[in-house]
Design an enzyme around this catalytic site. Sequence first.
Site, PDB file in Angstrom:
ATOM      1  N   TYR A   1       0.815  -1.211   0.000  1.00  0.00           N
ATOM      2  CA  TYR A   1       0.000   0.000   0.000  1.00  0.00           C
ATOM      3  C   TYR A   1       0.849   1.262   0.000  1.00  0.00           C
ATOM      4  CZ  TYR A   1      -5.049   0.550   0.401  1.00  0.00           C
ATOM      5  OH  TYR A   1      -6.372   0.718   0.150  1.00  0.00           O
TER       6      TYR A   1
ATOM      7  N   LYS B   1       3.435 -14.050   5.878  1.00  0.00           N
ATOM      8  CA  LYS B   1       4.090 -14.995   4.967  1.00  0.00           C
ATOM      9  C   LYS B   1       5.580 -15.010   5.332  1.00  0.00           C
ATOM     10  CE  LYS B   1       4.054 -17.690   1.351  1.00  0.00           C
ATOM     11  NZ  LYS B   1       3.581 -19.063   1.494  1.00  0.00           N
TER      12      LYS B   1
END
Length: 410
Positions: free
Chosen positions: A155, A222
């Site tokens: 973002y 992750k």
Amino acid sequence: MITPPADGEKITIQGDKLNIPNKPIIPVIEGDGIGRDIMKATRRVIDAAVEKTFGDEKKIVWFDVYAGENANAKYGEWLPQDTFDAIREFIVALKGPLTTPVGGGFRSLNVTLRQVLELYACVRPVMYFEGVPSPVKHPEKMNVIIFRENTEDVYAGIEWAQGTDEVKKIIDWLNSTFNLSIREDSGIGIKPISITGTERLVRKAINYAIEKKHSSVTLVHKGNIMKYTEGAFRDWGYKLAAREFANETISEDDLWSKFDGKMPDGKILVKDRIADSMFQQILTRTDEYDIVCTPNLNGDYLSDACAAQVGGLGMAPGANIGDHIGLFEATHGTAPKYADKDMVNPGSLILSACMMLEYLNWDDAAKTIYAAIQETIKKKTVTYDLERQMEGATKVSTSEYATQIIKNMK
Ligand code: NAD
């Protein structure tokens, strides 16, 4: 200059907490396109629920502020300074969807609002209303609140397009400095994740879990692949929980090593899941998840995947929250082809406004609305998007759906 209404009071900040008067002034951005339809319906539902729940004691005093098309028409600006000032001053605001102006110099009005107001947590609850069509067997097991980081990760928008002079410089520098062999014809994006961004998000999620008595906070990352961004998010999250919330939380490691797998009473479990596993688990072990806390991109995917399990975006509320400011908004866009047709589902914005009521600690008014929405859906009086998937349902307009919800308030 816009003038706030004279008959309301300002929400103020006292220490860490908000001081909520009985008649708070709440700025409201109507929104473009279907925003005009769903905001009218939402205001009626909220006003009715507050009156039903609190009688004359409490009332929201709406303060219309301009953004998007109405601001551009009135001021020749898409996001006037007055609007930022009003949200900063009155702290809690409600917002309809805004068009992204083409060539207006904005990446998006929504992103600009979040960035300028430092609204670092995107909060997306996902709950099920009985009777809403769902692609899974047990949609009722879904009841999570996703805290998605709003300012970092992908973002942050740090990108260079393939073929530009800039990307060539970056690739040459990386290849020569770090002895890499990035292909010359690549585009490059940078994914920053900081201690600051992680800690303020995880702190907000744990504080919320404590205040509203939730049972677990899951860090979704992750980190097995992206060790120093996603993996660090997990590590910093655990460290923050141990440092600042030692009395209120336990980690999943401690649960097994110290408590033999039995949750001690009144504690919040802090656990973590790797993102791909989380996508499986939210389908197969849905009810094991409660509060979910995640960097931006995982949160983007996960919120829509969870929303799909309970009936889609028409029912998914959201809020963007900073240290104190809360901007509550529908998660869908302006759906221009349905604008001003009194046709679409106002559910997402109504549920976002319920989150706003909970933010004001007016939880009972939100509960009145949840029960009334449930009753309305049970009676199968719904807008077109749900009606076409429900056997024997009656299709109603946006405004009539709001009227039915109000009628079904107990
Ligand atoms: P969209 O969410 O506006 O609409 C996509 C489709 O979803 C619609 O055509 C409609 O079929 C359905 N839909 C959306 N809301 C619905 C509702 N309440 N009830 C029933 N069906 C509904 O997405 P889009 O077409 O990609 O974007 C249109 C505009 O909205 C763009 O300018 C985009 O930038 C903007 N946008 C704004 C926000 C925001 O304000 N937060 C979010 C997304 C998109």
